[in-house]
Scaffold this motif. Structure first.
Motif, PDB file in Angstrom:
ATOM      1  N   LEU A 161      70.470 -27.393  21.282  1.00  0.00           N
ATOM      2  CA  LEU A 161      69.153 -28.767  21.733  1.00  0.00           C
ATOM      3  C   LEU A 161      69.143 -28.627  23.132  1.00  0.00           C
ATOM      4  CD1 LEU A 161      67.278 -30.940  21.199  1.00  0.00           C
ATOM      5  CD2 LEU A 161      69.075 -32.476  20.555  1.00  0.00           C
ATOM      6  N   ASP A 162      70.402 -28.833  23.746  1.00  0.00           N
ATOM      7  CA  ASP A 162      70.570 -29.177  25.163  1.00  0.00           C
ATOM      8  C   ASP A 162      69.538 -27.873  25.881  1.00  0.00           C
ATOM      9  OD1 ASP A 162      71.260 -30.582  27.456  1.00  0.00           O
ATOM     10  OD2 ASP A 162      73.315 -29.549  27.469  1.00  0.00           O
ATOM     11  N   VAL A 163      69.897 -26.667  25.492  1.00  0.00           N
ATOM     12  CA  VAL A 163      69.218 -25.577  26.317  1.00  0.00           C
ATOM     13  C   VAL A 163      67.881 -25.514  25.741  1.00  0.00           C
ATOM     14  CG1 VAL A 163      69.257 -23.050  26.137  1.00  0.00           C
ATOM     15  CG2 VAL A 163      71.416 -24.263  25.991  1.00  0.00           C
ATOM     16  N   LEU A 164      67.501 -26.110  24.828  1.00  0.00           N
ATOM     17  CA  LEU A 164      66.027 -25.813  24.451  1.00  0.00           C
ATOM     18  C   LEU A 164      65.398 -27.071  25.313  1.00  0.00           C
ATOM     19  CD1 LEU A 164      63.489 -25.364  22.591  1.00  0.00           C
ATOM     20  CD2 LEU A 164      64.335 -26.950  20.959  1.00  0.00           C
ATOM     21  N   GLN A 165      65.925 -28.202  25.389  1.00  0.00           N
ATOM     22  CA  GLN A 165      65.296 -29.112  26.257  1.00  0.00           C
ATOM     23  C   GLN A 165      65.144 -28.633  27.626  1.00  0.00           C
ATOM     24  OE1 GLN A 165      66.844 -31.817  28.518  1.00  0.00           O
ATOM     25  NE2 GLN A 165      64.986 -32.941  28.592  1.00  0.00           N
ATOM     26  N   ALA A 166      66.239 -28.177  28.188  1.00  0.00           N
ATOM     27  CA  ALA A 166      66.200 -27.723  29.501  1.00  0.00           C
ATOM     28  C   ALA A 166      65.185 -26.913  29.749  1.00  0.00           C
ATOM     29  CB  ALA A 166      67.765 -27.013  29.940  1.00  0.00           C
ATOM     30  N   THR A 167      65.130 -25.884  28.750  1.00  0.00           N
ATOM     31  CA  THR A 167      64.039 -24.706  28.773  1.00  0.00           C
ATOM     32  C   THR A 167      62.574 -25.474  28.858  1.00  0.00           C
ATOM     33  OG1 THR A 167      65.279 -23.204  27.232  1.00  0.00           O
ATOM     34  CG2 THR A 167      62.727 -23.022  27.497  1.00  0.00           C
ATOM     35  N   GLN A 168      62.386 -26.563  28.025  1.00  0.00           N
ATOM     36  CA  GLN A 168      61.247 -27.344  27.990  1.00  0.00           C
ATOM     37  C   GLN A 168      60.906 -27.881  29.294  1.00  0.00           C
ATOM     38  OE1 GLN A 168      60.534 -31.057  28.088  1.00  0.00           O
ATOM     39  NE2 GLN A 168      58.381 -30.685  27.865  1.00  0.00           N
ATOM     40  N   CYS A 169      62.079 -28.496  30.013  1.00  0.00           N
ATOM     41  CA  CYS A 169      61.753 -29.218  31.568  1.00  0.00           C
ATOM     42  C   CYS A 169      61.427 -28.134  32.329  1.00  0.00           C
ATOM     43  CB  CYS A 169      63.070 -29.735  31.778  1.00  0.00           C
ATOM     44  SG  CYS A 169      63.479 -31.143  31.141  1.00  0.00           S
ATOM     45  N   TYR A 170      61.712 -26.940  32.263  1.00  0.00           N
ATOM     46  CA  TYR A 170      61.676 -25.741  33.268  1.00  0.00           C
ATOM     47  C   TYR A 170      60.029 -25.563  33.152  1.00  0.00           C
ATOM     48  CZ  TYR A 170      66.393 -25.023  34.804  1.00  0.00           C
ATOM     49  OH  TYR A 170      67.661 -25.216  35.337  1.00  0.00           O
ATOM     50  N   LEU A 171      59.590 -25.332  31.673  1.00  0.00           N
ATOM     51  CA  LEU A 171      58.220 -24.738  31.498  1.00  0.00           C
ATOM     52  C   LEU A 171      57.278 -26.018  31.972  1.00  0.00           C
ATOM     53  CD1 LEU A 171      58.630 -22.989  28.243  1.00  0.00           C
ATOM     54  CD2 LEU A 171      58.195 -21.926  30.511  1.00  0.00           C
ATOM     55  N   GLU A 172      57.809 -27.283  31.635  1.00  0.00           N
ATOM     56  CA  GLU A 172      56.596 -28.277  31.945  1.00  0.00           C
ATOM     57  C   GLU A 172      56.624 -28.377  33.303  1.00  0.00           C
ATOM     58  OE1 GLU A 172      56.819 -33.011  31.730  1.00  0.00           O
ATOM     59  OE2 GLU A 172      58.148 -32.046  30.652  1.00  0.00           O
ATOM     60  N   THR A 173      57.832 -28.064  34.180  1.00  0.00           N
ATOM     61  CA  THR A 173      57.495 -28.374  35.515  1.00  0.00           C
ATOM     62  C   THR A 173      56.862 -27.343  35.972  1.00  0.00           C
ATOM     63  OG1 THR A 173      59.734 -29.051  35.879  1.00  0.00           O
ATOM     64  CG2 THR A 173      58.968 -28.124  37.743  1.00  0.00           C
ATOM     65  N   ALA A 174      56.530 -26.088  35.408  1.00  0.00           N
ATOM     66  CA  ALA A 174      55.679 -24.995  35.905  1.00  0.00           C
ATOM     67  C   ALA A 174      54.236 -25.003  35.386  1.00  0.00           C
ATOM     68  CB  ALA A 174      56.142 -23.523  35.525  1.00  0.00           C
ATOM     69  N   ASN A 175      53.977 -26.240  34.621  1.00  0.00           N
ATOM     70  CA  ASN A 175      52.760 -26.690  33.901  1.00  0.00           C
ATOM     71  C   ASN A 175      52.295 -25.449  33.019  1.00  0.00           C
ATOM     72  OD1 ASN A 175      50.584 -28.081  33.859  1.00  0.00           O
ATOM     73  ND2 ASN A 175      49.248 -27.199  34.969  1.00  0.00           N
ATOM     74  N   MET A 176      53.319 -25.090  32.037  1.00  0.00           N
ATOM     75  CA  MET A 176      53.159 -24.137  30.905  1.00  0.00           C
ATOM     76  C   MET A 176      53.030 -24.623  29.670  1.00  0.00           C
ATOM     77  SD  MET A 176      52.545 -21.374  32.543  1.00  0.00           S
ATOM     78  CE  MET A 176      52.422 -20.246  31.391  1.00  0.00           C
ATOM     79  N   VAL A 177      53.723 -25.961  29.472  1.00  0.00           N
ATOM     80  CA  VAL A 177      53.821 -26.706  28.304  1.00  0.00           C
ATOM     81  C   VAL A 177      53.579 -27.997  28.740  1.00  0.00           C
ATOM     82  CG1 VAL A 177      55.475 -24.942  27.314  1.00  0.00           C
ATOM     83  CG2 VAL A 177      56.029 -27.196  28.486  1.00  0.00           C
ATOM     84  N   PRO A 178      53.041 -28.877  27.942  1.00  0.00           N
ATOM     85  CA  PRO A 178      52.853 -30.278  27.942  1.00  0.00           C
ATOM     86  C   PRO A 178      54.131 -31.261  28.250  1.00  0.00           C
ATOM     87  CG  PRO A 178      52.369 -29.909  25.790  1.00  0.00           C
ATOM     88  CD  PRO A 178      52.794 -28.706  26.518  1.00  0.00           C
ATOM     89  N   PRO A 179      53.940 -32.431  28.696  1.00  0.00           N
ATOM     90  CA  PRO A 179      55.319 -33.184  28.584  1.00  0.00           C
ATOM     91  C   PRO A 179      55.426 -33.828  26.886  1.00  0.00           C
ATOM     92  CG  PRO A 179      53.459 -34.385  29.333  1.00  0.00           C
ATOM     93  CD  PRO A 179      52.869 -33.081  29.187  1.00  0.00           C
ATOM     94  N   VAL A 180      56.562 -33.996  26.575  1.00  0.00           N
ATOM     95  CA  VAL A 180      56.822 -34.588  25.339  1.00  0.00           C
ATOM     96  C   VAL A 180      56.094 -35.741  25.014  1.00  0.00           C
ATOM     97  CG1 VAL A 180      58.829 -34.949  23.756  1.00  0.00           C
ATOM     98  CG2 VAL A 180      59.077 -33.338  25.522  1.00  0.00           C
ATOM     99  N   THR A 181      56.115 -36.537  26.069  1.00  0.00           N
ATOM    100  CA  THR A 181      55.405 -37.675  25.993  1.00  0.00           C
ATOM    101  C   THR A 181      53.999 -37.455  25.200  1.00  0.00           C
ATOM    102  OG1 THR A 181      54.802 -37.971  28.259  1.00  0.00           O
ATOM    103  CG2 THR A 181      56.707 -39.080  27.494  1.00  0.00           C
ATOM    104  N   ILE A 182      53.329 -36.663  25.350  1.00  0.00           N
ATOM    105  CA  ILE A 182      52.134 -36.410  24.813  1.00  0.00           C
ATOM    106  C   ILE A 182      52.022 -36.672  23.321  1.00  0.00           C
ATOM    107  CG2 ILE A 182      52.492 -33.828  23.924  1.00  0.00           C
ATOM    108  CD1 ILE A 182      49.518 -33.146  24.794  1.00  0.00           C
TER     109      ILE A 182
END
Length: 262
Positions: A161-182
């Motif tokens: 989960l830690d790795v998955l969440q870090a992956t999400q953070c990187y992709l969100e910073t690159a504007n490739m995925v939405p923020p989780v707060t959506i």
């Protein structure tokens, strides 16, 4: 002049140190990694208990336990029931770089994983692109957790989960995925506003690629035996030597055969 240069260097080092601390994930300091690296290289620490076994026995044990978990069928997935405040708290925490999964309960770890996939599926056309429903993903994640070895101090589902969440953070910073707060906005979908740039490598990632990254992140250590690379190399060498001995040397000499350093 020298004092000025020294002061400048000190200021640079201080700034660099501050940036390093800012970008270094807190979970690396107080989470599973800290707990797991107490006895590096000895086959201890990662699994939580001492591992005194031959490589072949360790490999067989890992294979049998993983195979048993893979073949288990728990039936339909039953989602973890969270109160609305608890779900909102998890959603907000998953949008923070210094996410700390080691502070969560087992139920919250599973729920957080599913929440990350829920946010991914808010991307327009994601489900159609991958051909997998969110319900199927949830069942997969629930089953995947069973294949991770609970006794591992570090290479466990919490780490995944830690790795998955870090992956999400990187992709969100690159504007490739939405923020989780959506997910706090019912029925809202998302589409990247990133300006197409053929020179940017990240632009080559399609919806299926993003989905594959999430699956790779959450599943990258599944079935891990829970020992260090050094331990595995040492046990592997012992296993190979024993195998070669049985194939190449007479039975009467086998018991007297030693290999320096092993």
């Amino acid at each position: 002049m020298i004092c000025g240069v020294a002061a400048l260097n000190q200021s640079y080092l201080s700034t660099h140190s501050q940036l390093h601390r800012q970008w270094k994930r807190r979970s690396a300091d107080v989470g599973g990694l800290l707990l797991a690296t107490g006895n590096s290289g000895q086959g201890r620490g990662w699994a939580g208990t001492e591992v005194e076994t031959q490589y072949a026995e360790l490999l067989s044990d890992m294979y049998n336990q993983t195979l048993q978990a893979v073949n288990e069928h728990a039936g339909d997935f039953v989602p973890t029931l969270l109160s609305k405040p608890a779900r909102s708290r998890l959603i907000r925490s998953l949008d923070i770089w210094h996410f700390e999964p080691h502070r969560l309960s087992e139920e919250e770890i599973l729920a957080s994983t599913i929440i990350l996939f829920e946010a991914l599926y808010r991307i327009e056309g994601m489900e159609e692109a991958v051909g997998v429903s969110l319900k199927q993903v949830n069942s997969f994640v629930c089953h995947l957790r069973q294949i991770y070895r609970y006794e591992n101090t570090y290479h466990n589902f919490e780490h995944a989960l830690d790795v998955l969440q870090a992956t999400q953070c990187y992709l969100e910073t690159a504007n490739m995925v939405p923020p989780v707060t959506i997910l706090l906005e019912p029925n809202r979908t998302w589409k990247s506003s990133r300006v197409p740039n053929s020179d940017a490598l990240i632009q080559t990632l399609g919806l299926r690629d993003l989905f594959a990254l999430y699956i790779a992140a959450i599943g990258h250590d599944v079935g891990h035996p829970g020992v260090t690379n050094v331990f595995m190399v040492r046990r592997y060498l012992s296993f190979v030597v024993a195998l070669l001995s049985s194939l190449l040397w007479p039975t009467e000499k086998r018991s007297n055969t030693t290999v320096p350093g092993i």
